[in-house]
Design an enzyme around this catalytic site. Structure first.
Site, PDB file in Angstrom:
ATOM      1  N   ASN A   9     -20.421 -41.294 -13.360  1.00  0.00           N
ATOM      2  CA  ASN A   9     -19.992 -42.695 -13.318  1.00  0.00           C
ATOM      3  C   ASN A   9     -18.982 -42.829 -12.179  1.00  0.00           C
ATOM      4  O   ASN A   9     -17.838 -42.425 -12.312  1.00  0.00           O
ATOM      5  CB  ASN A   9     -19.360 -43.071 -14.667  1.00  0.00           C
ATOM      6  CG  ASN A   9     -18.775 -44.470 -14.654  1.00  0.00           C
ATOM      7  OD1 ASN A   9     -18.976 -45.236 -13.705  1.00  0.00           O
ATOM      8  ND2 ASN A   9     -18.047 -44.822 -15.707  1.00  0.00           N
ATOM      9  N   TRP A  10     -19.454 -43.367 -11.071  1.00  0.00           N
ATOM     10  CA  TRP A  10     -18.583 -43.463  -9.885  1.00  0.00           C
ATOM     11  C   TRP A  10     -17.515 -44.546 -10.049  1.00  0.00           C
ATOM     12  O   TRP A  10     -16.592 -44.619  -9.249  1.00  0.00           O
ATOM     13  CB  TRP A  10     -19.424 -43.748  -8.630  1.00  0.00           C
ATOM     14  CG  TRP A  10     -20.315 -42.615  -8.208  1.00  0.00           C
ATOM     15  CD1 TRP A  10     -20.583 -41.458  -8.904  1.00  0.00           C
ATOM     16  CD2 TRP A  10     -21.064 -42.517  -6.985  1.00  0.00           C
ATOM     17  NE1 TRP A  10     -21.444 -40.657  -8.192  1.00  0.00           N
ATOM     18  CE2 TRP A  10     -21.765 -41.282  -7.017  1.00  0.00           C
ATOM     19  CE3 TRP A  10     -21.225 -43.352  -5.874  1.00  0.00           C
ATOM     20  CZ2 TRP A  10     -22.593 -40.875  -5.965  1.00  0.00           C
ATOM     21  CZ3 TRP A  10     -22.046 -42.945  -4.835  1.00  0.00           C
ATOM     22  CH2 TRP A  10     -22.727 -41.708  -4.888  1.00  0.00           C
ATOM     23  N   LYS A  11     -17.654 -45.390 -11.039  1.00  0.00           N
ATOM     24  CA  LYS A  11     -16.712 -46.510 -11.247  1.00  0.00           C
ATOM     25  C   LYS A  11     -16.586 -47.314  -9.951  1.00  0.00           C
ATOM     26  O   LYS A  11     -17.555 -47.420  -9.205  1.00  0.00           O
ATOM     27  CB  LYS A  11     -15.364 -46.003 -11.782  1.00  0.00           C
ATOM     28  CG  LYS A  11     -15.556 -45.103 -13.013  1.00  0.00           C
ATOM     29  CD  LYS A  11     -14.277 -44.788 -13.741  1.00  0.00           C
ATOM     30  CE  LYS A  11     -14.580 -43.855 -14.910  1.00  0.00           C
ATOM     31  NZ  LYS A  11     -13.392 -43.568 -15.717  1.00  0.00           N
ATOM     32  N   HIS A  97     -18.399 -49.237 -21.741  1.00  0.00           N
ATOM     33  CA  HIS A  97     -17.345 -48.340 -21.263  1.00  0.00           C
ATOM     34  C   HIS A  97     -15.978 -48.903 -21.678  1.00  0.00           C
ATOM     35  O   HIS A  97     -15.768 -50.115 -21.661  1.00  0.00           O
ATOM     36  CB  HIS A  97     -17.426 -48.186 -19.743  1.00  0.00           C
ATOM     37  CG  HIS A  97     -16.614 -47.029 -19.261  1.00  0.00           C
ATOM     38  ND1 HIS A  97     -15.249 -47.096 -19.140  1.00  0.00           N
ATOM     39  CD2 HIS A  97     -16.963 -45.766 -18.924  1.00  0.00           C
ATOM     40  CE1 HIS A  97     -14.799 -45.919 -18.748  1.00  0.00           C
ATOM     41  NE2 HIS A  97     -15.816 -45.090 -18.597  1.00  0.00           N
ATOM     42  N   GLU A  99     -13.312 -49.099 -20.155  1.00  0.00           N
ATOM     43  CA  GLU A  99     -12.655 -49.930 -19.139  1.00  0.00           C
ATOM     44  C   GLU A  99     -13.167 -51.373 -19.211  1.00  0.00           C
ATOM     45  O   GLU A  99     -12.413 -52.316 -18.971  1.00  0.00           O
ATOM     46  CB  GLU A  99     -12.870 -49.311 -17.746  1.00  0.00           C
ATOM     47  CG  GLU A  99     -12.027 -48.054 -17.587  1.00  0.00           C
ATOM     48  CD  GLU A  99     -12.643 -46.975 -16.722  1.00  0.00           C
ATOM     49  OE1 GLU A  99     -13.571 -47.270 -15.949  1.00  0.00           O
ATOM     50  OE2 GLU A  99     -12.196 -45.806 -16.836  1.00  0.00           O
ATOM     51  N   GLU A 169     -16.561 -41.107 -25.535  1.00  0.00           N
ATOM     52  CA  GLU A 169     -15.486 -41.005 -24.542  1.00  0.00           C
ATOM     53  C   GLU A 169     -14.166 -41.401 -25.197  1.00  0.00           C
ATOM     54  O   GLU A 169     -13.826 -42.596 -25.234  1.00  0.00           O
ATOM     55  CB  GLU A 169     -15.770 -41.942 -23.361  1.00  0.00           C
ATOM     56  CG  GLU A 169     -17.046 -41.631 -22.615  1.00  0.00           C
ATOM     57  CD  GLU A 169     -16.967 -42.084 -21.157  1.00  0.00           C
ATOM     58  OE1 GLU A 169     -17.264 -41.269 -20.280  1.00  0.00           O
ATOM     59  OE2 GLU A 169     -16.586 -43.246 -20.895  1.00  0.00           O
ATOM     60  N   GLY A 175      -9.636 -40.059 -17.444  1.00  0.00           N
ATOM     61  CA  GLY A 175      -8.792 -40.116 -16.250  1.00  0.00           C
ATOM     62  C   GLY A 175      -7.396 -39.578 -16.454  1.00  0.00           C
ATOM     63  O   GLY A 175      -6.518 -39.790 -15.617  1.00  0.00           O
ATOM     64  N   SER A 215     -12.207 -36.594 -18.688  1.00  0.00           N
ATOM     65  CA  SER A 215     -11.629 -35.432 -17.997  1.00  0.00           C
ATOM     66  C   SER A 215     -12.509 -34.190 -18.109  1.00  0.00           C
ATOM     67  O   SER A 215     -12.001 -33.065 -18.210  1.00  0.00           O
ATOM     68  CB  SER A 215     -10.205 -35.149 -18.507  1.00  0.00           C
ATOM     69  OG  SER A 215      -9.369 -36.263 -18.211  1.00  0.00           O
ATOM     70  N   GLY A 236     -16.494 -38.956 -14.768  1.00  0.00           N
ATOM     71  CA  GLY A 236     -15.865 -39.925 -13.884  1.00  0.00           C
ATOM     72  C   GLY A 236     -15.374 -39.257 -12.610  1.00  0.00           C
ATOM     73  O   GLY A 236     -16.141 -38.974 -11.686  1.00  0.00           O
ATOM     74  N   GLY A 237     -14.078 -38.952 -12.553  1.00  0.00           N
ATOM     75  CA  GLY A 237     -13.454 -38.431 -11.335  1.00  0.00           C
ATOM     76  C   GLY A 237     -14.187 -37.250 -10.717  1.00  0.00           C
ATOM     77  O   GLY A 237     -14.369 -37.194  -9.490  1.00  0.00           O
TER      78      GLY A 237
END
Ligand code: 13P
Length: 252
Positions: A9-11, A97, A99, A169, A175, A215, A236-237
């Site tokens: 997930n590149w966000k 998600h 977010e 999640e 993150g 993470s 993610g990251g």
């Protein structure tokens, strides 16, 4: 047999040139690694989907979007429909998600509409669930996740439910660098599978891929993925660094 999946997930990250470099590096590396049957999915920002589905056509990964609006077309300025994604050969879409729940006030009821809209067009939802830290501290995490599943997914007919991928999640792990322990992940994944079994039967439960997100990185993926009910990750990251992402894809 349920699929093993690693989804990136590149966000809201990368400018076009960075997206091109990242997808090229990932595509090239995927030619050389042993995925052990795992499926790799990249979920970039909308405006790179066309470029990335072109690369995917010749490569060993699938493409997902990060969001949709639940209508085919119409006066919804700024929104993207599942029909548009379908025409681009996008096969998956993240829904729910944390977010989007947090910053865009997306409710379980609204997410239910998104799930339905995706399934109508044959796109597979990657449905995110998970508790915030105060909920875990108050020992409410199982109830929170149960409610998210019941209110956004459990209206589905059994055949439709088979198209759902779930991503657990925990919001406190997203993150933050604080990953759920393998025991915490396994415990919740087993609970989710039990809920699916109670609603749709043991076969449906054993066929549903349940991913962990929060993470997850090249160092901890193998330990998390070794758990019996953890079928991969939503990353993610670490999905923005090609070498680390590839390491995760080979962590089964
Ligand atoms: P991080 O891997 O950056 O914690 O993000 C997880 C996530 O939100 C994936 O959807």
């Amino acid at each position: 047999m349920r699929k093993k999946i690693v989804a990136g997930n590149w966000k809201m990250n990368t400018v076009f040139s960075e997206a091109e470099t990242l997808v090229t590096e990932i595509a090239d590396s995927l030619d050389d690694v042993e995925l052990n049957g795992a499926e790799v999915i990249l979920c970039p920002p909308f405006i790179y989907l066309e470029m990335i589905t072109d690369v995917a056509f010749e490569s060993n990964f699938k493409v997902g979007a990060q969001n949709i609006y639940p209508a085919d077309s119409g006066a919804f300025t700024g929104e993207i429909s599942p029909l548009m994604l379908k025409e681009l050969n996008v096969e998956y879409c993240i829904v729910g998600h944390s977010e989007r729940r947090q910053y865009f006030q997306e409710s379980n009821e609204f997410l239910k509409k998104k799930v339905d809209a995706l399934l109508i067009h044959g796109l597979q939802p990657i449905f995110c669930c998970g508790e915030v830290l105060p909920e875990r501290e108050a020992n409410q995490h199982f109830d929170v996740v149960k409610r998210q599943l019941e209110e956004s997914l459990f209206h589905l007919a059994p055949a439709a439910f088979l198209n759902i991928i779930i991503a657990y999640e925990p919001v406190w792990a997203i993150g933050t660098g604080v990953t759920a322990t393998k025991e915490q992940a396994q415990e919740m994944h087993a609970y989710i599978r039990q809920l699916i079994s109670e609603k749709y039967g043991a076969d449906a439960a054993s066929e549903t891929s349940i991913l962990y997100g929060g993470s997850c990185n090249g160092k901890n993926a193998a330990e998390l993925f070794s758990q019996p009910d953890v079928d991969g990750g939503l990353i993610g990251g670490a999905s923005l660094k090609s070498a680390e992402f590839i390491k995760i894809t080979t962590s089964f």
